[in-house]
Design a protein around this motif. Structure first.
Motif, mmCIF file in Angstrom:
data_model
loop_
_atom_site.group_PDB
_atom_site.id
_atom_site.type_symbol
_atom_site.label_atom_id
_atom_site.label_comp_id
_atom_site.label_asym_id
_atom_site.label_seq_id
_atom_site.Cartn_x
_atom_site.Cartn_y
_atom_site.Cartn_z
ATOM 1 N N SER A 97 3.621 -8.364 21.354
ATOM 2 C CA SER A 97 3.706 -7.291 20.372
ATOM 3 C C SER A 97 4.343 -7.789 19.074
ATOM 4 O O SER A 97 5.363 -8.477 19.099
ATOM 5 C CB SER A 97 4.528 -6.146 20.961
ATOM 6 O OG SER A 97 4.546 -5.067 20.089
ATOM 7 N N TYR A 129 -4.173 -5.718 24.900
ATOM 8 C CA TYR A 129 -3.149 -4.680 25.054
ATOM 9 C C TYR A 129 -2.238 -4.957 26.247
ATOM 10 O O TYR A 129 -1.040 -4.747 26.180
ATOM 11 C CB TYR A 129 -3.823 -3.315 25.201
ATOM 12 C CG TYR A 129 -2.849 -2.173 25.219
ATOM 13 C CD1 TYR A 129 -2.234 -1.754 24.053
ATOM 14 C CD2 TYR A 129 -2.526 -1.528 26.400
ATOM 15 C CE1 TYR A 129 -1.326 -0.713 24.057
ATOM 16 C CE2 TYR A 129 -1.622 -0.489 26.422
ATOM 17 C CZ TYR A 129 -1.025 -0.085 25.250
ATOM 18 O OH TYR A 129 -0.125 0.936 25.265
ATOM 19 N N ARG A 188 2.551 9.769 15.466
ATOM 20 C CA ARG A 188 1.957 10.956 16.112
ATOM 21 C C ARG A 188 3.040 11.956 16.504
ATOM 22 O O ARG A 188 2.866 13.163 16.337
ATOM 23 C CB ARG A 188 1.152 10.535 17.335
ATOM 24 C CG ARG A 188 -0.159 9.877 16.992
ATOM 25 C CD ARG A 188 -0.979 9.565 18.239
ATOM 26 N NE ARG A 188 -2.238 8.965 17.894
ATOM 27 C CZ ARG A 188 -2.486 7.670 17.965
ATOM 28 N NH1 ARG A 188 -1.572 6.843 18.385
ATOM 29 N NH2 ARG A 188 -3.660 7.201 17.635
ATOM 30 N N GLU A 189 4.154 11.447 17.034
ATOM 31 C CA GLU A 189 5.255 12.344 17.406
ATOM 32 C C GLU A 189 5.848 13.032 16.180
ATOM 33 O O GLU A 189 6.130 14.225 16.208
ATOM 34 C CB GLU A 189 6.342 11.564 18.140
ATOM 35 C CG GLU A 189 5.960 11.115 19.526
ATOM 36 C CD GLU A 189 7.076 10.329 20.196
ATOM 37 O OE1 GLU A 189 8.255 10.451 19.777
ATOM 38 O OE2 GLU A 189 6.766 9.589 21.145
ATOM 39 N N PRO A 216 7.023 6.742 16.760
ATOM 40 C CA PRO A 216 5.568 6.818 16.569
ATOM 41 C C PRO A 216 5.174 7.956 15.621
ATOM 42 O O PRO A 216 5.729 9.056 15.689
ATOM 43 C CB PRO A 216 5.030 7.084 17.975
ATOM 44 C CG PRO A 216 6.082 6.554 18.884
ATOM 45 C CD PRO A 216 7.387 6.778 18.177
ATOM 46 N N LEU A 275 -6.270 8.969 14.160
ATOM 47 C CA LEU A 275 -5.467 9.955 14.852
ATOM 48 C C LEU A 275 -6.154 11.303 14.761
ATOM 49 O O LEU A 275 -7.158 11.457 14.061
ATOM 50 C CB LEU A 275 -4.048 10.008 14.306
ATOM 51 C CG LEU A 275 -3.817 10.447 12.873
ATOM 52 C CD1 LEU A 275 -2.370 10.875 12.743
ATOM 53 C CD2 LEU A 275 -4.066 9.323 11.903
ATOM 54 N N PHE A 280 -6.127 3.293 11.045
ATOM 55 C CA PHE A 280 -5.388 3.847 12.177
ATOM 56 C C PHE A 280 -5.890 5.270 12.380
ATOM 57 O O PHE A 280 -5.675 6.138 11.536
ATOM 58 C CB PHE A 280 -3.876 3.844 11.895
ATOM 59 C CG PHE A 280 -3.055 4.332 13.047
ATOM 60 C CD1 PHE A 280 -2.785 3.497 14.113
ATOM 61 C CD2 PHE A 280 -2.563 5.629 13.070
ATOM 62 C CE1 PHE A 280 -2.029 3.942 15.181
ATOM 63 C CE2 PHE A 280 -1.808 6.082 14.127
ATOM 64 C CZ PHE A 280 -1.537 5.230 15.193
ATOM 65 N N ARG A 282 5.276 -6.471 14.859
ATOM 66 C CA ARG A 282 5.432 -5.343 13.940
ATOM 67 C C ARG A 282 5.204 -5.823 12.516
ATOM 68 O O ARG A 282 6.011 -6.557 11.967
ATOM 69 C CB ARG A 282 6.825 -4.743 14.068
ATOM 70 C CG ARG A 282 7.048 -4.085 15.395
ATOM 71 C CD ARG A 282 8.427 -3.509 15.461
ATOM 72 N NE ARG A 282 8.591 -2.810 16.718
ATOM 73 C CZ ARG A 282 9.381 -1.781 16.893
ATOM 74 N NH1 ARG A 282 10.106 -1.334 15.890
ATOM 75 N NH2 ARG A 282 9.465 -1.201 18.054
ATOM 76 N N GLU A 297 -1.470 -1.022 18.599
ATOM 77 C CA GLU A 297 -0.764 -0.273 19.634
ATOM 78 C C GLU A 297 -0.245 1.056 19.090
ATOM 79 O O GLU A 297 -0.431 2.101 19.698
ATOM 80 C CB GLU A 297 0.397 -1.104 20.174
ATOM 81 C CG GLU A 297 1.112 -0.491 21.325
ATOM 82 C CD GLU A 297 2.176 -1.408 21.891
ATOM 83 O OE1 GLU A 297 2.934 -0.925 22.730
ATOM 84 O OE2 GLU A 297 2.263 -2.584 21.493
ATOM 85 N N ASP A 298 0.413 1.012 17.925
ATOM 86 C CA ASP A 298 0.970 2.241 17.363
ATOM 87 C C ASP A 298 1.365 2.018 15.905
ATOM 88 O O ASP A 298 1.389 0.897 15.422
ATOM 89 C CB ASP A 298 2.197 2.683 18.160
ATOM 90 C CG ASP A 298 2.366 4.190 18.202
ATOM 91 O OD1 ASP A 298 1.734 4.881 17.378
ATOM 92 O OD2 ASP A 298 3.107 4.673 19.056
ATOM 93 N N LEU A 299 1.673 3.104 15.241
ATOM 94 C CA LEU A 299 2.179 3.085 13.876
ATOM 95 C C LEU A 299 3.542 3.752 13.906
ATOM 96 O O LEU A 299 3.655 4.896 14.335
ATOM 97 C CB LEU A 299 1.222 3.829 12.944
ATOM 98 C CG LEU A 299 1.594 3.918 11.474
ATOM 99 C CD1 LEU A 299 1.708 2.535 10.861
ATOM 100 C CD2 LEU A 299 0.556 4.717 10.721
ATOM 101 N N LEU A 300 4.578 3.017 13.500
ATOM 102 C CA LEU A 300 5.950 3.508 13.597
ATOM 103 C C LEU A 300 6.543 3.792 12.225
ATOM 104 O O LEU A 300 6.345 3.029 11.282
ATOM 105 C CB LEU A 300 6.834 2.478 14.306
ATOM 106 C CG LEU A 300 6.406 2.021 15.694
ATOM 107 C CD1 LEU A 300 7.360 0.946 16.203
ATOM 108 C CD2 LEU A 300 6.344 3.179 16.659
#
Length: 190
Positions: free
Chosen positions: A36, A31, A175-176, A173, A130, A128, A38, A165-168
């Motif tokens: 990074s 990390y 989560r947002e 993101p 959450l 993933f 995608r 790291e994240d899912l976009l």
């Protein structure tokens, strides 16, 4: 005899803590120092009662090229898959080989063979996780994005190891987006 039980218990506890600590350290190193990438993905919420709420990820898992020896036709075989980035900035798995490539990043994967020499592997990123309250909204957001194909999994890769790291979705993101959807749903109910 009781003394040996305590020694065995202590040894087993230290072994478990050591294994878990090594995995945590590897993920933190990837990390912090990893590059990074995608990856385009598709996902769904399987509603697993034992693992909780998460998004099951589906990634491309067939490499275009391979230099795996023919004698490895069955059984588990660990190999390396190189990563390339296209002109749009999306990462793809490129070439399977028994050894890491001389340049560029790669991931350690388990090889699965089918139909002769065509190689498939199991991508290391299948879930993933959450918050359980966000999972239904996240699944709906993903279903809406499938028509556009804008879901990307951001992965950091360092020396063959990767961490999510994240899912976009459209660069934002998930989560947002799920939190926004839940707050807008809650405000319309009131």
């Amino acid at each position: 005899m009781k003394r040996w039980k305590w020694i065995a218990y202590l040894f087993a506890s230290l072994l478990i803590l050591t294994v878990v600590s090594i995995k945590i350290v590897r993920a933190e190193v990837a990390y912090r120092f990893g590059r990074s990438y995608r990856f385009p993905i598709q996902a769904y919420d399987p509603r697993d009662p034992f693992r909780g709420r998460y998004l099951a990820l589906e990634m491309e898992h067939v490499a275009r090229g391979s230099s795996i020896p023919a004698e490895h036709t069955y059984g588990p075989f660990s190999c390396c898959v190189s990563i390339t980035v296209d002109e749009k900035g999306k990462a793809r798995f490129d070439h399977l080989s028994p050894e890491p490539p001389e340049s560029g990043d790669w991931l350690n994967v388990d090889l699965q063979r089918f139909r002769g020499t065509r190689n498939s592997f199991r991508p290391p990123f299948e879930r993933f996780y959450l918050n359980e309250k966000l999972a239904p909204a996240a699944e709906q957001i993903l279903m809406d994005s499938f028509t556009r194909g804008d879901a990307e999994l951001v992965v950091r890769v360092y020396r063959g190891f990767g961490c999510v790291e994240d899912l976009l979705i459209d660069g934002v993101p998930i989560r947002e987006l799920a939190k926004q959807r839940l707050t807008s749903t809650a405000s319309t109910r009131e």
